[in-house]
Design a protein around this motif. Structure first.
Motif, mmCIF file in Angstrom:
data_model
loop_
_atom_site.group_PDB
_atom_site.id
_atom_site.type_symbol
_atom_site.label_atom_id
_atom_site.label_comp_id
_atom_site.label_asym_id
_atom_site.label_seq_id
_atom_site.Cartn_x
_atom_site.Cartn_y
_atom_site.Cartn_z
ATOM 1 N N PRO A 95 64.807 5.074 20.951
ATOM 2 C CA PRO A 95 65.353 3.956 20.185
ATOM 3 C C PRO A 95 64.287 2.903 19.860
ATOM 4 O O PRO A 95 63.365 2.680 20.653
ATOM 5 N N ARG A 96 64.432 2.235 18.703
ATOM 6 C CA ARG A 96 63.436 1.284 18.205
ATOM 7 C C ARG A 96 63.959 -0.142 18.339
ATOM 8 O O ARG A 96 65.116 -0.418 17.982
ATOM 9 N N VAL A 97 63.122 -1.045 18.841
ATOM 10 C CA VAL A 97 63.478 -2.464 18.915
ATOM 11 C C VAL A 97 63.288 -3.071 17.534
ATOM 12 O O VAL A 97 62.175 -3.125 17.010
ATOM 13 N N GLU A 129 68.759 -12.012 22.650
ATOM 14 C CA GLU A 129 68.941 -10.618 23.065
ATOM 15 C C GLU A 129 68.243 -9.682 22.081
ATOM 16 O O GLU A 129 68.285 -9.900 20.857
ATOM 17 N N PRO A 130 67.620 -8.599 22.577
ATOM 18 C CA PRO A 130 66.986 -7.644 21.678
ATOM 19 C C PRO A 130 68.037 -6.812 20.939
ATOM 20 O O PRO A 130 69.088 -6.483 21.485
ATOM 21 N N ILE A 131 67.718 -6.497 19.688
ATOM 22 C CA ILE A 131 68.562 -5.606 18.872
ATOM 23 C C ILE A 131 67.806 -4.289 18.712
ATOM 24 O O ILE A 131 66.654 -4.288 18.267
ATOM 25 N N THR A 132 68.462 -3.194 19.117
ATOM 26 C CA THR A 132 67.803 -1.885 19.022
ATOM 27 C C THR A 132 68.570 -0.970 18.066
ATOM 28 O O THR A 132 69.790 -1.097 17.909
ATOM 29 N N ALA A 133 67.823 -0.035 17.435
ATOM 30 C CA ALA A 133 68.415 0.983 16.570
ATOM 31 C C ALA A 133 68.397 2.298 17.337
ATOM 32 O O ALA A 133 67.340 2.731 17.804
ATOM 33 N N GLN A 134 69.573 2.913 17.484
ATOM 34 C CA GLN A 134 69.687 4.110 18.305
ATOM 35 C C GLN A 134 70.521 5.180 17.600
ATOM 36 O O GLN A 134 71.329 4.870 16.723
ATOM 37 N N ASN A 135 70.308 6.433 18.006
ATOM 38 C CA ASN A 135 71.109 7.536 17.501
ATOM 39 C C ASN A 135 72.017 7.997 18.624
ATOM 40 O O ASN A 135 71.547 8.276 19.731
ATOM 41 N N GLY A 136 73.315 8.053 18.378
ATOM 42 C CA GLY A 136 74.256 8.402 19.419
ATOM 43 C C GLY A 136 75.123 9.587 19.057
ATOM 44 O O GLY A 136 74.940 10.233 18.020
#
Length: 888
Positions: free
Chosen positions: A738-740, A749-756
């Motif tokens: 996942p990418r910040v 708060e950090p926002i991350t991009a993830q594949n689920g």
């Protein structure tokens, strides 16, 4: 004023009947069965300790069943009891088959009415049908009740014990059933035939012939090669499943011979050898019974078995057709008269024969209902008159039933079939004959209204097409007339493997083998689909490897229970109980415990003498060339050993077992088993990155040295990426997920991009938001992410969708029932209970009655039970089963 309470099993049926009865009658619904044999987990602790504890049946005391009112029916029963107190008479108007008779008996046992009771039986919900039933009430038929009770006990004993074996040796969720298992074996056996099949190649010729003299000079027709040197040309039916010619009476034309004949006949003189004519006559098909209705709905309307029965049930409960569960094709005198009168109105007096047609069932045990499935009433409503009331599948099915009923009383289709034989001698000295047949109808009879469809023929060009007015006209020629020949073509054919079953063909096979009852065919097919043993692909039934596993275990350790003859004889035994010819207790004793006079071991003996089952052995299927197929924890796979090294590869879900050849297995090994594509070195770690095809799809991963600690970094390819074209740059970017994206300026708060599991999304703390595409995982900016979070949350980023379908209020909760599209597929809900719609049922075909039934079933199961450390509640007293019933 006398108050009369009428109980039916369906809310829709209650509404329809209530419209025909006066204010003296109150019609209520039991919403199906009110009580049943509970599963042990639903019994009280006291009952579990007793003789009913294992099966819900006391097998040592005459197979006495223990019944209890189902949780979902308690409120319904309480409402009916309250209304019964105010009634002077009770009418039990449940369906007239064995299931309906059992529901009526259970109502009597639970309600214990103190007012006069009458059993009403009608097979159509019309004013005439109800009036006839009211004029001739009867008592509950206890022989029908006992037959249904025997089946219920048998299915509990068989299903409980055999399913336990399946769960332990095949896997959780696996099960077996008396008719379900033999139905599954039919599908697996057909797939085995396809796996063993070897195609044969054969050739023939066609040519266009033109009359050269007489009034029909210039009229042409296409003929096909029929004989060579006086011997019939072989066709597909002359070869066995190993591709070997099975008869010496047919001549196998090879490719070389076909080419030589075509060349040798190029300049030959052709003449008419013979012209024959014979009368053609075709009788109409019988009116529908349950099995033929499902088959024709499959072929003509494209409906699955469950869908077809759902549509038919809706038509019956609304009063448009007679009862949809019937194995008798006979029509009543009123229906016969109505069909003949309407046919004369539409097609003239010549449309019907002098005497009415009478149809009888070939099954001596036919007893599910008294009449065929037909339009309701003593005068049939035409489909056109119901255009505004019926739509979609309901209209199409009513039209089909109406046409079939009228056609069954119409005149035969008659005409003439002519065959022209043309001969010549090739340059090589071979005498050949070509033929062409055509049928012209002089009177279409019933075919003017309805033509029964058929399953696709197995052998190419060998299923004679149905003749019709306007067929290609053959010229008037006589033996000895010369004809011109042109367009000589050599054609190749290959034999076809046995076709897979459609749902309609499967039901016909069950009917032909007398496996089960017509009223259960749809649910039997539905079960093997819903449980994942069979999938529907382009309308045909394709078994999974799990099905092969189940059938292999049954065949090796319980061969009798999946023997077609034994299962048919078991059905006949149940029919003898229904006819009062056998005792329920004696029959169950023989089936379960066996005995000196029993034709086979009892089920209890089979289970006690089971021995050790080698789960690996029953789950190993030879593909050829040392390759075996297995059904594993993560799905089916193939396996082999090459130079002492085991190789495996996943079998794609959409690859039927019958299509898995040794050559196809080699292809799977080459793309999945160990072959990999090196992309280069990771710019940071320096490890080699490779692209592979895995069980869950293509992915990229690092190759770590043997002494490295930890696991390699891996990442699945996006759906838009290909294993053949993915680059090193793509792989590095994928492995960075996942990418910040950045930090929320307000909360930090950090926002991350993830594949689920359900696709790409953003995450900030515990707040997740869906994004549109996987590519956005690599490109989305902090500004775009904040804009998404600034919007109100709408269930993973989507607005609530409108219901797919809406029904009336649920009879228990009183709340409106709708169909919605959920994460795991469409489901019905009343806002309190959600029930998944089985995969085999289309949303468009779902009826209100079926929607209520799904919710009632889910409500009866109750919420999923959670583990608890609390002390068990105090024991409750539970009413035992009523005293043994007496014959009425």
């Amino acid at each position: 004023m006398t108050r009369k309470l009428v109980i039916v099993e369906s809310p829709t049926k209650a509404g329809t009947i209530g419209g025909y009865l006066g204010s003296d009658y109150e019609v209520v619904s039991s919403v199906g069965h009110i009580r049943d044999i509970p599963e042990p987990r639903d019994m009280s602790a006291e009952v579990k300790k007793g003789p009913y504890g294992k099966y819900g049946v006391d097998i040592d005391s005459g197979f006495d069943p223990y019944y209890q009112v189902s949780p979902r029916a308690k409120k319904t029963v309480a409402d009916i009891k309250r209304k019964l107190k105010e009634a002077d008479e009770l009418y039990l108007a449940t369906d007239e088959d064995r299931e309906g008779e059992a529901i009526a008996w259970h109502l009597l046992e639970v309600l214990k009415p103190k007012v006069p009771v009458k059993r009403l039986a009608f097979h159509e919900i019309t004013r005439e049908g109800i009036e006839r039933a009211l004029a001739a009430p009867r008592e509950v038929d206890m022989e029908m009740v006992e037959a249904q009770e025997t089946r219920r006990i048998l299915d509990r004993l068989y299903g409980w014990d055999m399913s336990d074996v399946m769960r332990r040796k095949v896997g959780q969720g696996s099960s077996a059933g008396r008719v379900q298992s033999v139905a599954l074996r039919l599908v697996v056996d057909r797939e085995r035939e396809r796996m063993a099949f070897q195609s044969a190649e054969y050739w023939d010729l066609t040519a266009r012939f033109t009359a050269t003299a007489g009034a029909d000079a210039g009229v042409s027709f296409v003929g096909r090669l029929a004989k060579v040197d006086g011997k019939r040309v072989a066709s597909g039916k002359d070869f066995d499943d190993r591709g070997v010619l099975t008869t010496d009476k047919a001549h196998h034309v090879t490719a070389a011979e076909a080419g030589a004949l075509a060349s040798g006949l190029a300049n030959a003189d052709f003449s008419v050898v013979d012209v024959t004519s014979k009368p053609y006559k075709k009788r109409p098909a019988a009116p529908f019974i349950t099995s033929s209705l499902i088959q024709e709905a499959s072929r003509k309307l494209g409906l699955g078995a469950r869908q077809a029965m759902g549509v038919a049930q809706a038509l019956y409960q609304q009063g448009y057709i007679t009862y949809m569960r019937s194995d008798s094709p006979s029509l009543s005198a009123e229906a016969t008269k109505a069909a003949r009168s309407q046919a004369i109105e539409l097609f003239g007096s010549d449309a019907v024969p002098t005497s009415p047609r009478v149809y009888a069932s070939g099954d001596t045990n036919a007893q599910e209902a008294h009449e065929a499935i037909r339009p309701a009433g003593d005068r049939f409503r035409t489909p056109q008159s119901l255009r505004s009331q019926l739509g979609g599948d309901e209209f199409r099915m009513y039209e089909m039933i109406w046409k079939r009923t009228l056609a069954s009383q119409m005149a035969d289709a008659v005409g003439t079939t002519s065959t022209i034989t043309v001969g010549a001698t090739s340059a090589g000295g071979h005498a050949v004959e070509f033929t062409k047949s055509g049928t012209i109808l002089t009177s279409p009879g019933f075919r003017a209204l309805y033509i029964e469809s058929t399953e696709k023929a197995r052998y190419e060009d060998e299923e004679g097409k149905q003749p019709a007015d306007g067929d290609e006209r053959l010229p008037q020629v006589a033996a000895g007339d010369a004809v011109d020949a042109a367009d000589l073509d050599a054609l190749i054919h290959t034999t076809n493997p046995p076709p897979r079953f459609t749902q309609g063909a499967m039901i016909k096979e069950l009917e032909d083998r007398k496996l089960g009852r017509p009223s259960t065919y749809a649910s039997t097919v539905d079960v093997i689909i819903d449980r994942g043993y069979v999938r529907v692909d382009k309308r045909v039934l394709v078994p999974t490897w799990l099905a092969f596993n189940i059938i292999a275990l049954l065949e090796q350790h319980f061969p009798t229970l999946v023997d077609y003859g034994f299962t048919a004889e078991m059905e006949a035994g149940l029919d003898r109980i229904a006819a009062g010819e056998r005792s329920m207790k004696d029959w169950l004793q023989e089936f379960y415990f066996g005995g000196a006079d029993a034709p086979q071991e009892g089920l209890r003996e089979l289970l006690d003498n089971l021995g050790e089952i080698d789960a690996r052995a029953v789950n190993t299927f030879n593909i050829g060339e040392g390759i075996t197929a297995h059904n594993g924890k993560y799905g089916p796979y193939i396996e082999r050993v090459v130079e002492d090294e085991k190789q495996t590869a996943s079998i794609p879900e959409d690859l039927p077992p019958g299509d898995l050849t040794a050559a196809k297995a080699e292809e799977l090994f080459s793309t999945q088993g160990g072959d990999e594509r090196i992309l280069g070195e990771h710019p940071v770690s320096g490890f080699t990155i490779v692209a592979k095809a895995g069980r869950f799809g293509p992915y990229v991963t690092e190759q770590l040295p043997e002494d490295a600690k930890g696991k390699p970094t891996t990442a699945s390819l996006f759906k838009t990426m290909s294993l053949d074209t993915v680059t090193l740059e793509d792989a590095v970017r994928l492995m960075s997920l996942p990418r910040v994206v950045g930090e929320d300026p307000e909360s930090g708060e950090p926002i991350t991009a993830q594949n689920g599991r359900y696709g790409p999304y953003l995450k900030k703390g515990t707040d997740s938001r869906t994004i549109e595409s996987e590519e956005q995982l690599l490109t989305i900016t902090l500004e775009e992410a904040l804009a998404i979070y600034a919007q109100p949350k709408r269930g993973r980023g989507r607005q609530a969708a409108a219901p797919l379908k809406e029904f009336g209020n649920d009879p228990v909760s009183g709340k409106p029932v709708v169909v919605k599209d959920g994460r795991f597929g469409p489901y019905v809900t009343d806002g309190e209970v959600n029930a998944t719609i089985p995969k085999s049922e289309a949303v468009d075909a779902l009826t209100e009655e079926r929607a209520f039934e799904l919710i009632a079933d889910k409500r009866a199961k109750g919420p999923a039970k959670k583990r608890t450390t609390r002390k068990p509640a105090a024991k409750k007293t539970t009413t035992r089963k009523a005293a043994p019933k007496k014959k009425s």
